[in-house]
Design an enzyme around this catalytic site. Structure first.
Site, PDB file in Angstrom:
ATOM      1  N   CYS A   1      51.178 -14.881  58.304  1.00  0.00           N
ATOM      2  CA  CYS A   1      51.679 -14.103  57.337  1.00  0.00           C
ATOM      3  C   CYS A   1      53.062 -14.265  57.158  1.00  0.00           C
ATOM      4  O   CYS A   1      53.887 -13.789  58.065  1.00  0.00           O
ATOM      5  CB  CYS A   1      51.406 -12.621  57.358  1.00  0.00           C
ATOM      6  SG  CYS A   1      52.002 -11.697  55.667  1.00  0.00           S
TER       7      CYS A   1
ATOM      8  N   GLU B   1      50.032 -16.847  50.512  1.00  0.00           N
ATOM      9  CA  GLU B   1      49.635 -17.964  51.476  1.00  0.00           C
ATOM     10  C   GLU B   1      49.444 -19.324  50.510  1.00  0.00           C
ATOM     11  O   GLU B   1      49.270 -19.161  49.131  1.00  0.00           O
ATOM     12  CB  GLU B   1      48.234 -17.895  52.183  1.00  0.00           C
ATOM     13  CG  GLU B   1      48.315 -16.782  53.082  1.00  0.00           C
ATOM     14  CD  GLU B   1      49.205 -16.971  54.318  1.00  0.00           C
ATOM     15  OE1 GLU B   1      49.621 -18.412  54.499  1.00  0.00           O
ATOM     16  OE2 GLU B   1      49.326 -16.273  55.277  1.00  0.00           O
TER      17      GLU B   1
END
Length: 232
Positions: A2, A102
């Site tokens: 992340c 992402e």
């Protein structure tokens, strides 16, 4: 990994959701990146927001690529690794967010940024751990890491890891120093896929210099020329 997330809700929304006081003048953030100073709620001060650096401080991380910055910790080994064990046992935190990003690879050179949120677009928290240490100039500084786990079916289409999102009922337990290790580890699972959604966003998110509402808007698919166009 992340490596970017958003916190686009207001100060009032944050205070109401987490029942914690925000003393600083908080402004919504749309593209939070490593080394930036952002709000967290710690096990030492659960009734107020603290501002910690994500991963490492700007002075220490200057001129280093994101790949070399320690910003996440694997949930599967956080209780075992010497570098994380103490923080996992004594210094846990909630990292408020309302989405994370992402990049989905298309071909060898093209990556499309996607934003992941809860289905109702509400605030949530990542499971985090924090650390206190003396900075380069001698002052006390605080940093945090976000824990990651295996992805659910939604995130799996884009990446092989996802941040640990805590359920609301587990947030207090995560901060409670008396919660057992077994209970803590049981919380570190992929978030239920049926409670999440994702959508493509503008490539503006690629630059940490960009931090505006346009970053979290849904975009149209790429046209045949590889361009993006924001929906009206």
């Amino acid at each position: 990994m992340c490596g970017r997330y958003s916190l686009s809700k207001s100060k009032i929304d944050l205070e109401e959701r987490f029942q914690a006081e925000m003393l600083a003048d908080f402004k919504p953030r749309y593209n939070i990146a490593p080394t930036q100073l952002v709000p967290v709620i710690t096990s030492d001060s659960p009734k107020g927001f603290s501002f910690f650096y994500w991963g490492i401080t700007p002075d220490f991380g200057q001129n280093k690529p994101v790949s070399q910055k320690l910003i996440n910790a694997k949930a599967e080994t956080v209780h075992e690794k010497i570098s994380f064990k103490s923080s996992f046992e004594r210094r846990r935190c909630l990292v408020p967010a309302d989405g994370f990003f992402e990049w989905k690879r298309l071909g060898k050179k093209t990556k499309i940024p996607n934003r992941f949120t809860l289905r109702d677009d509400s605030l949530f928290s990542f499971a985090g751990i924090w650390e206190e240490y003396e900075g380069l100039s001698g002052e006390v500084q605080h940093t945090f890491l976000i824990l990651t786990t295996t992805p659910n079916e939604l995130v799996e289409e884009v990446h092989d890891r996802m941040p640990v999102i805590l359920s609301r009922e587990n947030e207090k337990k995560w901060l409670d120093k008396y919660t057992s290790e077994a209970e803590l580890l049981n919380m570190l699972k992929p978030y239920p896929v049926e409670l999440m959604v994702s959508y493509p966003v503008s490539p503006l998110v690629n630059s940490v210099q960009n931090d505006s509402p346009g970053i979290i808007r849904k975009t149209s698919p790429m046209d045949q020329f590889g361009n993006y166009t924001l929906f009206g």
